[in-house]
Scaffold this motif. Structure first.
Motif, PDB file in Angstrom:
ATOM      1  N   ILE A  86      25.797  43.097  -6.445  1.00 27.32           N
ATOM      2  CA  ILE A  86      24.714  44.314  -6.235  1.00 27.32           C
ATOM      3  C   ILE A  86      24.593  43.808  -4.447  1.00 27.32           C
ATOM      4  O   ILE A  86      24.293  45.166  -3.410  1.00 27.32           O
ATOM      5  CB  ILE A  86      23.693  44.220  -6.174  1.00 27.32           C
ATOM      6  CG1 ILE A  86      23.667  44.836  -8.815  1.00 27.32           C
ATOM      7  CG2 ILE A  86      22.586  44.810  -6.077  1.00 27.32           C
ATOM      8  CD1 ILE A  86      22.562  44.624  -9.070  1.00 27.32           C
ATOM      9  N   GLY A  87      24.152  42.521  -3.890  1.00 33.19           N
ATOM     10  CA  GLY A  87      24.544  42.593  -2.632  1.00 33.19           C
ATOM     11  C   GLY A  87      25.443  42.391  -1.831  1.00 33.19           C
ATOM     12  O   GLY A  87      25.148  43.147  -0.704  1.00 33.19           O
ATOM     13  N   VAL A  88      26.448  42.502  -2.873  1.00 32.07           N
ATOM     14  CA  VAL A  88      27.736  42.388  -1.636  1.00 32.07           C
ATOM     15  C   VAL A  88      28.229  44.697  -1.385  1.00 32.07           C
ATOM     16  O   VAL A  88      27.847  44.773  -0.052  1.00 32.07           O
ATOM     17  CB  VAL A  88      29.383  42.003  -2.529  1.00 32.07           C
ATOM     18  CG1 VAL A  88      29.562  42.843  -1.442  1.00 32.07           C
ATOM     19  CG2 VAL A  88      29.557  40.426  -2.512  1.00 32.07           C
ATOM     20  N   LEU A  89      27.891  44.628  -2.440  1.00 33.38           N
ATOM     21  CA  LEU A  89      27.502  46.498  -1.455  1.00 33.38           C
ATOM     22  C   LEU A  89      26.850  46.753  -0.528  1.00 33.38           C
ATOM     23  O   LEU A  89      26.953  47.753   0.268  1.00 33.38           O
ATOM     24  CB  LEU A  89      27.203  46.850  -2.984  1.00 33.38           C
ATOM     25  CG  LEU A  89      28.510  47.334  -4.590  1.00 33.38           C
ATOM     26  CD1 LEU A  89      27.826  48.024  -5.183  1.00 33.38           C
ATOM     27  CD2 LEU A  89      29.495  48.112  -3.300  1.00 33.38           C
ATOM     28  N   GLY A  90      25.425  45.733  -0.776  1.00 29.69           N
ATOM     29  CA  GLY A  90      24.394  46.481   0.333  1.00 29.69           C
ATOM     30  C   GLY A  90      24.746  45.934   2.013  1.00 29.69           C
ATOM     31  O   GLY A  90      24.919  46.672   2.341  1.00 29.69           O
ATOM     32  N   VAL A  91      25.222  44.840   1.852  1.00 28.16           N
ATOM     33  CA  VAL A  91      26.022  44.069   3.213  1.00 28.16           C
ATOM     34  C   VAL A  91      27.239  45.320   3.232  1.00 28.16           C
ATOM     35  O   VAL A  91      27.558  45.331   4.422  1.00 28.16           O
ATOM     36  CB  VAL A  91      26.306  43.062   2.871  1.00 28.16           C
ATOM     37  CG1 VAL A  91      27.093  42.496   4.483  1.00 28.16           C
ATOM     38  CG2 VAL A  91      25.223  41.852   2.733  1.00 28.16           C
ATOM     39  N   LEU A  92      27.995  45.666   2.318  1.00 30.26           N
ATOM     40  CA  LEU A  92      28.954  46.301   2.476  1.00 30.26           C
ATOM     41  C   LEU A  92      28.911  47.882   3.734  1.00 30.26           C
ATOM     42  O   LEU A  92      29.396  48.483   4.103  1.00 30.26           O
ATOM     43  CB  LEU A  92      29.372  46.545   1.913  1.00 30.26           C
ATOM     44  CG  LEU A  92      31.743  47.416   1.846  1.00 30.26           C
ATOM     45  CD1 LEU A  92      32.182  46.862   3.024  1.00 30.26           C
ATOM     46  CD2 LEU A  92      31.970  47.419   0.404  1.00 30.26           C
ATOM     47  N   VAL A  93      27.784  47.949   2.584  1.00 26.65           N
ATOM     48  CA  VAL A  93      27.594  49.593   2.550  1.00 26.65           C
ATOM     49  C   VAL A  93      27.127  50.135   4.490  1.00 26.65           C
ATOM     50  O   VAL A  93      27.006  50.505   4.905  1.00 26.65           O
ATOM     51  CB  VAL A  93      26.519  50.083   1.880  1.00 26.65           C
ATOM     52  CG1 VAL A  93      25.710  51.283   2.559  1.00 26.65           C
ATOM     53  CG2 VAL A  93      27.284  50.551   0.805  1.00 26.65           C
ATOM     54  N   ALA A  94      25.940  48.910   4.791  1.00 25.71           N
ATOM     55  CA  ALA A  94      25.067  48.368   5.859  1.00 25.71           C
ATOM     56  C   ALA A  94      26.668  48.357   7.577  1.00 25.71           C
ATOM     57  O   ALA A  94      25.866  49.366   8.222  1.00 25.71           O
ATOM     58  CB  ALA A  94      25.103  46.971   5.900  1.00 25.71           C
ATOM     59  N   PHE A  95      27.395  47.430   7.039  1.00 26.08           N
ATOM     60  CA  PHE A  95      28.406  47.461   7.593  1.00 26.08           C
ATOM     61  C   PHE A  95      29.231  49.000   8.007  1.00 26.08           C
ATOM     62  O   PHE A  95      29.551  49.149   9.372  1.00 26.08           O
ATOM     63  CB  PHE A  95      29.127  46.311   7.242  1.00 26.08           C
ATOM     64  CG  PHE A  95      30.359  46.106   7.964  1.00 26.08           C
ATOM     65  CD1 PHE A  95      30.409  45.235   9.493  1.00 26.08           C
ATOM     66  CD2 PHE A  95      32.001  46.525   8.024  1.00 26.08           C
ATOM     67  CE1 PHE A  95      31.657  44.713  10.210  1.00 26.08           C
ATOM     68  CE2 PHE A  95      32.622  46.365   8.702  1.00 26.08           C
ATOM     69  CZ  PHE A  95      32.527  45.620  10.176  1.00 26.08           C
ATOM     70  N   LEU A  96      30.097  49.212   6.240  1.00 25.78           N
ATOM     71  CA  LEU A  96      29.912  50.398   6.550  1.00 25.78           C
ATOM     72  C   LEU A  96      29.690  51.909   7.894  1.00 25.78           C
ATOM     73  O   LEU A  96      29.993  52.212   8.277  1.00 25.78           O
ATOM     74  CB  LEU A  96      30.997  51.430   5.779  1.00 25.78           C
ATOM     75  CG  LEU A  96      31.623  50.202   4.721  1.00 25.78           C
ATOM     76  CD1 LEU A  96      31.933  50.828   3.720  1.00 25.78           C
ATOM     77  CD2 LEU A  96      32.702  50.246   5.428  1.00 25.78           C
ATOM     78  N   ILE A  97      28.263  52.036   7.426  1.00 29.12           N
ATOM     79  CA  ILE A  97      27.067  53.261   7.896  1.00 29.12           C
ATOM     80  C   ILE A  97      27.079  52.479   9.876  1.00 29.12           C
ATOM     81  O   ILE A  97      26.697  53.719  10.780  1.00 29.12           O
ATOM     82  CB  ILE A  97      25.922  53.004   7.216  1.00 29.12           C
ATOM     83  CG1 ILE A  97      25.860  53.679   5.678  1.00 29.12           C
ATOM     84  CG2 ILE A  97      25.008  53.663   8.025  1.00 29.12           C
ATOM     85  CD1 ILE A  97      25.060  53.141   4.589  1.00 29.12           C
ATOM     86  N   LEU A  98      26.746  52.018   9.346  1.00 24.05           N
ATOM     87  CA  LEU A  98      26.418  51.498  10.926  1.00 24.05           C
ATOM     88  C   LEU A  98      28.505  51.626  11.851  1.00 24.05           C
ATOM     89  O   LEU A  98      27.812  52.487  13.117  1.00 24.05           O
ATOM     90  CB  LEU A  98      26.080  49.689  11.358  1.00 24.05           C
ATOM     91  CG  LEU A  98      25.743  49.441  12.547  1.00 24.05           C
ATOM     92  CD1 LEU A  98      25.164  50.192  13.383  1.00 24.05           C
ATOM     93  CD2 LEU A  98      25.828  47.843  13.085  1.00 24.05           C
ATOM     94  N   SER A  99      29.029  51.656  11.290  1.00 21.92           N
ATOM     95  CA  SER A  99      30.621  51.410  12.058  1.00 21.92           C
ATOM     96  C   SER A  99      30.247  53.373  12.977  1.00 21.92           C
ATOM     97  O   SER A  99      30.788  53.877  13.643  1.00 21.92           O
ATOM     98  CB  SER A  99      32.262  51.286  11.706  1.00 21.92           C
ATOM     99  OG  SER A  99      32.012  52.247  10.512  1.00 21.92           O
ATOM    100  N   TYR A 100      29.759  54.097  12.166  1.00 19.11           N
ATOM    101  CA  TYR A 100      29.705  55.524  12.152  1.00 19.11           C
ATOM    102  C   TYR A 100      28.551  55.610  12.354  1.00 19.11           C
ATOM    103  O   TYR A 100      28.832  56.612  14.233  1.00 19.11           O
ATOM    104  CB  TYR A 100      30.616  56.564  11.237  1.00 19.11           C
ATOM    105  CG  TYR A 100      29.570  56.504  10.247  1.00 19.11           C
ATOM    106  CD1 TYR A 100      28.520  57.613   9.695  1.00 19.11           C
ATOM    107  CD2 TYR A 100      29.709  55.358   8.877  1.00 19.11           C
ATOM    108  CE1 TYR A 100      27.434  57.793   8.933  1.00 19.11           C
ATOM    109  CE2 TYR A 100      28.851  55.640   7.539  1.00 19.11           C
ATOM    110  CZ  TYR A 100      27.940  56.356   7.285  1.00 19.11           C
ATOM    111  OH  TYR A 100      27.220  57.058   6.095  1.00 19.11           O
TER     112      TYR A 100
END
Length: 442
Positions: A86-100
């Motif tokens: 769950i934590g990994v998904l949160g960090v991954l989503v934050a990283f991906l969203i910030l890119s665009y």
């Protein structure tokens, strides 16, 4: 392990957390979705979902962050190894969203520069099709976010104390100007008078998804910011204030946009062009329009930067806590990685426009992946694990630390265990259906 940052003041924490929630989703996406999904009834459903989904999830994530005093990945790992995902998904989503997200932030910077130099808007279509200039502004935006994030929570707090009050002042200024236009009453009627036009079951799911995105749920942001919070703050009260500020910003944005759109006979459901293409033409139609345009896009920049800082801090917090990097190293590496990942999204409006993933442009695919799949999946797993497989009583005790009283704890537990995951499950299923229809060309 590096000493953990702390918020210096309660108001600083609230403004910084509000800044993470109030962003382009409020100032662009909320009015756009409202215009497409029936106006008044969309607003009512959105407010209901804020109460039964947004607040329970926000309170849960904030409490977990303060209880563990760790980054999202470490926080979930500390309550159970299986919850680490769950934590990994949160960090991954934050990283991906910030890119665009940073790409859009670059667009805003370009509009500010264009109005400041030429007193008129840039040609949006030509600009985003350029192979170089949007990437340059994308880099500038990421550099600004990295600079403000460098000193940690205290830096974000200081920036938010200055930026967030100005954000609301600027929204009010634009809203006042908008409602004084001839025919502006039609825009207000669209927002606040009941009408069944364009409202459907899809409008309900759109409102649910907007709550998820707007309040930054399941992105790791709230867990991260909660980990910097001291025991004297009332988590339920602070979350209610943040949700109220977030909702207020969205409604004010609608008041700023819809009266002007209707006054000039324009189409309210235009997507990105509502702001970047059409609204600048509205500003040019009245005296002092370029000044109002500069104010509006500075407002947009404030919203984008505060949300960008929050997304970046979530990933940086992970690298500091779990990889044991210094803050400087974390920001440099993460910032560069985000910038590089955002380049294809920027180029998808020009030289990479013919490249698609599952029938999505690169930019749209990134948004679909995060909004329709990863965010709701992460939120659903969080509710199920915390509500049924862990001990939610520990979070209730955290909320009632320092003699605080949480009178709605039974309602919170009921939402987390039943209502909230059921609603999130609807979004998840519809997200997969949407992806399937896109692939199948339905």
């Amino acid at each position: 392990m590096a000493k953990r940052n702390q918020w210096a003041t309660g108001i600083g924490f609230i403004l910084a957390t509000a800044g993470s929630a109030i962003g382009l989703g409020n100032l662009w996406k909320f009015p756009y979705l409202m215009g497409k999904n029936g106006g008044f009834w969309f607003l009512i459903i959105y407010l209901v979902f804020i109460l039964v989904l947004g607040l329970p999830v926000m309170v849960t994530e904030m409490s977990l962050g303060r209880y563990t005093q760790k980054s999202p990945v470490s926080a979930y790992r500390s309550v159970g190894k299986k919850a680490t995902v769950i934590g990994v998904l949160g960090v991954l989503v934050a990283f991906l969203i910030l890119s665009y997200y940073s790409v859009i932030g670059g667009w805003i910077l370009k509009y500010i520069e264009s109005y400041a130099v030429t007193f008129q808007a840039v040609d949006f279509g030509s600009y985003i099709a350029s192979p170089v200039e949007p990437i340059v502004w994308h880099f500038v935006f990421m550099a600004l976010a990295c600079l403000l994030c460098y000193k940690g929570a205290k830096s974000i707090e200081k920036a938010s104390k200055f930026l967030m009050p100005l954000l609301f002042i600027f929204i009010v200024i634009i809203a006042v100007r908008s409602v004084t236009l001839p025919g502006a009453w039609q825009g207000l009627e669209f927002m606040f008078a009941p009408s069944a036009d364009s409202f459907s079951f899809g409008s309900i799911t759109a409102a649910l998804g907007q709550v998820f995105y707007s309040l930054s749920l399941a992105m790791g942001i709230t867990v991260t910011y909660g980990s910097y919070l001291n025991k004297k703050n009332s988590i339920p009260k602070d979350c209610a204030v943040v949700a109220g500020l977030d909702t207020g910003a969205a409604v004010l944005a609608g008041i700023a946009i819809f009266p002007a759109v209707f006054a000039f006979g324009l189409e309210p459901a235009q997507g990105p062009s509502l702001i970047f293409g059409t609204l600048p033409k509205v500003f040019e139609s009245f005296a002092g329009g370029s000044i109002f345009a500069i104010i509006f896009f500075i407002l947009m920049l404030f919203a984008a930067v505060t949300s960008g800082i929050a997304l970046l801090e979530t990933v940086v917090s992970y690298t500091i806590d779990d990889l044991h990097w210094s803050r400087r190293k974390s920001i440099l590496i993460v910032g560069l990685a985000v910038f590089l990942l955002g380049i294809p999204s920027s180029l998808s409006f020009g030289v990479l426009g013919d490249i698609t993933i599952l029938n999505y442009s690169i930019f749209d695919f990134m948004g679909m992946l995060t909004d329709n799949i990863l965010l709701p999946v992460g939120g659903l797993l969080m509710c199920i694990y915390i509500g049924w497989f862990w001990q939610p009583g520990k979070l209730i005790a955290e909320m009632e630390a320092e003699g605080m009283k949480f009178r709605l704890k039974k309602a919170w537990l009921w939402c987390i265990r039943t209502v909230t995951p059921a609603l999130i499950l609807v979004v998840t299923i519809l997200g997969f259906i949407d992806v399937y229809q896109k692939i199948a060309g339905v």
